[in-house]
Motif scaffolding. Structure first.
Motif, PDB file in Angstrom:
ATOM      1  N   ARG A 479       0.345  -0.819  -0.007  1.00 44.47           N
ATOM      2  CA  ARG A 479       0.143  -0.222   0.312  1.00 44.47           C
ATOM      3  C   ARG A 479       0.976   1.222   0.359  1.00 44.47           C
ATOM      4  N   ARG A 522      -5.122   7.205  -0.570  1.00 39.55           N
ATOM      5  CA  ARG A 522      -4.492   5.657  -0.798  1.00 39.55           C
ATOM      6  C   ARG A 522      -4.147   4.838  -2.657  1.00 39.55           C
ATOM      7  N   SER A 524      -2.382   1.468  -4.152  1.00 39.98           N
ATOM      8  CA  SER A 524      -1.691  -0.159  -3.538  1.00 39.98           C
ATOM      9  C   SER A 524      -0.741  -0.217  -4.528  1.00 39.98           C
ATOM     10  N   GLY A 528      -1.931  -4.648  -5.031  1.00 42.58           N
ATOM     11  CA  GLY A 528      -1.754  -4.768  -3.095  1.00 42.58           C
ATOM     12  C   GLY A 528      -1.675  -5.875  -2.895  1.00 42.58           C
ATOM     13  N   ARG A 551      -6.460  -7.834  -3.400  1.00 48.06           N
ATOM     14  CA  ARG A 551      -7.448  -7.025  -2.505  1.00 48.06           C
ATOM     15  C   ARG A 551      -6.579  -5.600  -2.592  1.00 48.06           C
ATOM     16  N   MET A 552      -6.747  -4.644  -2.809  1.00 46.19           N
ATOM     17  CA  MET A 552      -6.052  -3.865  -3.531  1.00 46.19           C
ATOM     18  C   MET A 552      -6.954  -2.432  -3.260  1.00 46.19           C
ATOM     19  N   SER A 553      -6.592  -1.325  -3.512  1.00 47.10           N
ATOM     20  CA  SER A 553      -6.761   0.672  -3.334  1.00 47.10           C
ATOM     21  C   SER A 553      -7.379   0.715  -4.557  1.00 47.10           C
ATOM     22  N   ARG A 668     -15.698   6.599  -0.362  1.00 45.71           N
ATOM     23  CA  ARG A 668     -15.375   5.439   0.084  1.00 45.71           C
ATOM     24  C   ARG A 668     -15.617   4.757  -0.872  1.00 45.71           C
ATOM     25  N   THR A 673     -12.330  -0.534  -1.759  1.00 47.86           N
ATOM     26  CA  THR A 673     -11.362  -1.452  -1.860  1.00 47.86           C
ATOM     27  C   THR A 673     -11.812  -2.121  -2.507  1.00 47.86           C
ATOM     28  N   ASP A 675     -11.148  -6.665  -4.421  1.00 41.05           N
ATOM     29  CA  ASP A 675     -11.679  -7.713  -4.523  1.00 41.05           C
ATOM     30  C   ASP A 675     -11.447  -8.382  -6.023  1.00 41.05           C
ATOM     31  N   GLN A 689     -15.906  -4.478  -5.056  1.00 40.90           N
ATOM     32  CA  GLN A 689     -16.338  -3.513  -4.247  1.00 40.90           C
ATOM     33  C   GLN A 689     -16.393  -4.889  -2.840  1.00 40.90           C
ATOM     34  N   SER A 693     -15.693  -1.747   3.213  1.00 40.18           N
ATOM     35  CA  SER A 693     -14.765  -0.579   3.402  1.00 40.18           C
ATOM     36  C   SER A 693     -15.806   0.669   2.593  1.00 40.18           C
TER      37      SER A 693
END
Length: 927
Positions: A479, A522, A524, A528, A551-553, A668, A673, A675, A689, A693
């Motif tokens: 991250r 933020r 990734s 991520g 899993r990533m932002s 958000r 975040t 998947d 999503q 999160s």
């Protein structure tokens, strides 16, 4: 991870703005003669009697100290009572001039947030105009109330081996667990996030998170005050744990300077115990401090300034994967303070503290490759303007303005420049350069799965006994963070004394408002965090097997530059301290009002939710009214002897839930975040999503979390040098909030007493209108904590040495353990981000009722120092505490309810079923 970087021009502008604010406020104070927060001071009070034992009225008392530019004068009232409120902590000489011309002098130490009691009975044998001087030894006992309060002076802070950072002071608090956690605070009968940390009266608790990630040093602390129970309605204390406050040193009428260099080499530290393959390193620490203080204008204007440079290096490091690069952390901190007394009843302070820290090769775990390291930079600024005005002998005003800024930034040491996103395949032949790979481990009885993951274990696992082993991590840190935290606060108070018959009433009125904010950017690093489920789970269609998962932002199409979260917290307090003969009664109440603001919605008429989507727009998310947070504080003290008392106290606390502004913010959804699932060859399957999160709806009519505290105790002075204290205390926590699947009470097998209904009945309709998470913020059914403790404490002080010792027995149980929900449990988890109630195996009815992680049945602490005849000092700190409770976690217990393979926080046995070995340590220092 909260880490920081220099914001260049933006940071420079921020500092200029803060300095300008300080200057403007200081000028305003001088013009308006406005005052400072009473809680950043101490006081002296007492009773005077003449040679016939009758209350002495009209005695002139003068208080003089090197820490106060001008002396103060007051007179005793008709009942012989006198007081000096709002005195800066320090050593004072009190001069009493009786009407018959007799003069007596006392020396007393004033501690932060303590009122020292100095009674004088005129000796009838004293000759007229004779001056009698009595040196008083200091007492750390809190006088005349039922609080659990400890105060420590600079001599204790500097004389014992506590460490160099503000957070090191926590280890001195009786009954508070000793913890090596660097983010979360120690348990004190509540979560590590229930504590409150103040530095020079500024709340440096990390905004929205509630942890002590800020890092002021301890080298220029003049006095420490700790309230760990029995709070009054003074000081705006909503803490469910302890409240720690400090005050910095200040200039005097004499020029003083000091330079100090300290070192702690690897050879001075005992060998660390590690798990098999655990990280081993040699660590060297150095500290450079310098300070200078004195008068700019004699008896009017003082200055104090200091510099602090700590440096930590770790070399020869290794872990399960082999050698790791050298860790380095260095920091530069500057502090300046002005103290101005335009008249003898006005005292003004303005200060500014700035700190910059850089860390390299950090965050390498016991089972991670060196490439997974991350660096960080942090910039911290604290600006304060405060003052006090003694209006007359019965009343005073005070106020305080503070601005706290904490810029953080984190960058992986290994950055990946690869394509990611919708439709992009994962390169399974080079996973270590795609993100952070969690190397899988073999599972008994899963032959097909084991056959699929074995090649990846062979390629990326660490060597244990000559065999490649899973469970480690390779690649780069997952991250990239840029975060800015701010807290701006203002508080004011008015205090007045009334005499009604034989009773004395000290009335306190206070108001506080603070705004806390976070700006978050933020993203990734590559994909991520990557895992290899190996076909054991399926995609959202319930059919397609998933072999690789990331899993990533991410940033959505309607993204905003950053996500802003804000909470506005207000409190009003009213307190009456009543003295009637041998009894002291404290009766008070504090009322609080919290408003949480998210980003991404706008109020709209005619909609089911009352909102419409508006990326980047601030909206009011949730509000807790004044009437919902009424916090009574009541205590009675019976001084049955001159040097002994018993007391009882009840206090209610409503800790802030300000992290909700971050956890449930609607934007958000845009910067959330996700998947990402991949097939056997790394082909893209889908991107979804993460439900927990994104923006969340609130359950209606929630009761705010509350902690009720019951306390009974005794204190006394056995001799003028030895004081003892003992108490029994019970804390009960209720009404806990968390994020949880809206249908958890319907689908996850709750017990019979839990209603089988949705937390938000019309959530699907709301989501169809504005989107959002399938999780909601809810008041969890039956959530509770119970804490019991019994304590015995002793202090012994002479001119040459000081010793403090305490033993505390405690029991901390419940089913809501915020300190035990993540893989390492030393992280910034908060309401809406912990794994409590997150799906199957994590609900409160899933083995969570038991002994909580912060429980320490036995805690013994002893510390002190001895002043040697050759101007040197020897100090010691001794600690023993029971081990830490733990329990096994295993997702297989809940296989019928979830396809997840994550064991984290899925209890396989009752909470706290096991306990680690007890902990013992001895620290020594010689100065």
């Amino acid at each position: 991870m909260n880490i920081t970087r220099d914001q260049g021009l933006n940071k420079h502008q921020s500092k200029v703005r803060l300095l300008s604010t300080c200057a403007a406020m200081a000028i305003g104070l001088a013009v308006l003669a406005a005052p400072v927060n009473a809680q950043q001071a101490g006081g002296v009070r007492g009773y005077l009697t003449n040679s016939e034992g009758v209350a002495a009225e009209g005695v002139v008392i003068e208080a003089r100290s090197s820490v106060m530019p001008q002396p103060r004068t007051t007179h005793s009232a008709a009942n012989g009572r006198y007081q000096f409120p709002l005195l800066p902590p320090g050593t004072y000489e009190l001069t009493f001039r009786f009407p018959d011309g007799t003069v007596e002098t006392r020396t007393v130490v004033v501690e932060l947030q303590q009122r020292s009691q100095v009674d004088v009975a005129l000796d009838e044998s004293a000759a007229e105009f004779e001056e009698i001087v009595v040196e008083e030894t200091r007492s750390v006992l809190a006088q005349g109330n039922g609080s659990l309060r400890n105060s420590l002076g600079a001599d204790v802070v500097e004389g014992i081996p506590t460490g160099q950072e503000y957070r090191d002071l926590q280890k001195l608090i009786p009954g508070v667990q000793y913890s090596e956690d660097s983010v979360r605070g120690p348990s004190a009968g509540g979560s590590g996030q229930d504590n409150s940390y103040q530095f020079d009266g500024v709340d440096v608790t990390l905004p929205l998170f509630g942890t002590l990630s800020a890092e002021p040093s301890s080298h220029d602390i003049a006095s420490v005050s700790i309230v760990r129970g029995g709070a009054q309605a003074i000081g705006f204390n909503r803490s469910g744990g302890f409240q720690m406050n400090t005050i910095s040193k200040r200039g005097t009428d004499e020029l003083h300077g000091e330079t100090r260099y300290q070192m702690q080499s690897a050879g001075m530290t005992a060998e660390r115990k590690t798990t098999d393959g655990g990280t081993v390193f040699e660590e060297d620490k150095t500290w450079l401090t310098a300070s200078l203080g004195g008068p700019l204008v004699k008896e009017r204007l003082y200055f104090y300034t200091s510099y602090y440079h700590p440096e930590v290096k770790r070399e020869n490091g290794s872990n399960a994967y082999g050698e790791i690069p050298g860790y380095k952390s260095e920091r530069d901190e500057f502090f300046g303070k002005l103290t101005f007394s335009p008249t003898d009843n006005i005292l003004l302070d303005a200060s500014y503290r700035t700190s910059d820290r850089t860390v390299s090769n950090d965050i390498i775990g016991d089972f991670e490759t060196a490439s997974a390291a991350a660096g960080s930079e942090a910039a911290q600024d604290i600006a304060i303007v405060e003052g006090s005005w003694i209006v007359d002998e019965e009343s005073s005003f005070s106020f305080k303005y503070t601005n706290f800024v904490y810029d953080t930034s984190g960058r992986p040491d290994t950055l990946f420049d690869i394509a990611t996103g919708e439709g992009v395949a994962l390169n399974i032949n080079d996973l270590a350069n795609q993100g952070y790979l969690n190397v899988p481990s073999l599972v008994d009885g899963e032959d097909d799965y084991n056959a699929f993951i074995q090649p990846f274990i062979d390629q990326y696992g660490y060597i244990d006994g000559g065999v490649p082993t899973g469970g480690g991590g390779v690649g780069g840190y997952f991250r990239i963070d840029d975060t800015k935290f701010t807290r701006e606060a203002f508080e004011a108070s008015y205090d007045r004394t009334f005499y009604i018959g034989d009773s004395t009433h000290d009335i306190h009125l206070g108001f506080q408002t603070q705004s806390v904010e976070e700006d978050l950017i933020r993203s990734s690093n590559g994909w991520g965090s990557i895992t290899i489920p190996g076909g054991r789970v399926t995609a959202s269609d319930g059919v397609t097997p998933v072999y690789f998962h990331a899993r990533m932002s991410v940033t959505g199409d309607d993204s905003v530059a950053s996500i802003n979260s804000k909470s506005k917290l207000q409190s009003i307090e009213i307190n009456d301290r009543i003295e009637m003969g041998d009894f002291v009664i404290n009766a008070g109440v504090m009322l609080s009002h919290d408003t949480y603001y998210g980003q991404g919605l706008r109020e709209a008429d005619g909609t089911l939710s009352g909102f419409e989507l508006a990326p980047g727009n601030r909206y009011k998310m949730y509000e807790t009214d004044w009437a919902d947070m009424v916090q009574p504080r009541f205590g009675v003290t019976w001084n049955y002897k001159d040097n002994a008392a018993v007391y009882a106290n009840f206090a209610r606390y409503y800790p802030s839930a300000s992290s909700l502004a971050r956890a449930a913010s609607w934007d958000r959804n845009l910067r959330g975040t996700v998947d990402v699932n991949f097939g056997e060859d790394g082909n893209f399957i889908e991107m979804t999503q993460v439900g927990s999160s994104s923006g969340k709806v609130f359950q209606e009519d929630m009761d705010p979390r509350k902690i009720d505290e019951f306390l009974v105790g005794w204190r006394g002075e056995v001799t003028s040098k030895l004081s003892l204290r003992g108490h029994v205390r019970h804390r009960r926590g209720r009404n806990f909030w968390e994020d949880t699947p809206n249908d958890a009470r319907v689908t996850l097998n709750p017990p019979a007493d839990i209603p089988r209904e949705l937390y938000v009945p019309n959530l699907n309709e709301i989501r169809a209108e504005i989107g959002g998470s399938s999780y909601v913020i809810a008041q969890l059914d039956g959530a509770y904590t119970n804490y019991w403790e019994a304590s015995l404490e002793a202090d012994y002080a002479t001119d040459h040495y000081y010793l403090s010792a305490s033993y505390v027995w405690s029991r901390y149980t419940g089913n809501f353990d915020q300190d035990n929900t993540t893989t390492d449990n030393d992280a910034n988890t908060f309401i809406g981000s912990s794994l409590i109630a997150d799906g199957a195996g994590r609900q409160l009815w899933d083995f969570r009722d038991g002994v909580l992680r912060g429980d320490r049945t036995h805690v013994f602490k002893a510390y002190g120092y001895y002043n040697l005849s050759w101007n040197a000092r020897f100090g010691a700190f001794i600690l023993y505490q029971s081990g830490q409770p733990w329990e096994a976690w295993d997702s297989e217990v809940y296989r019928d309810l979830t396809s997840s393979t994550s064991d984290t926080s899925r209890y396989a046995e009752p909470a706290g079923s096991r306990r680690t070995d007890s902990h013992f340590q001895v620290d020594l220092n010689y100065t």
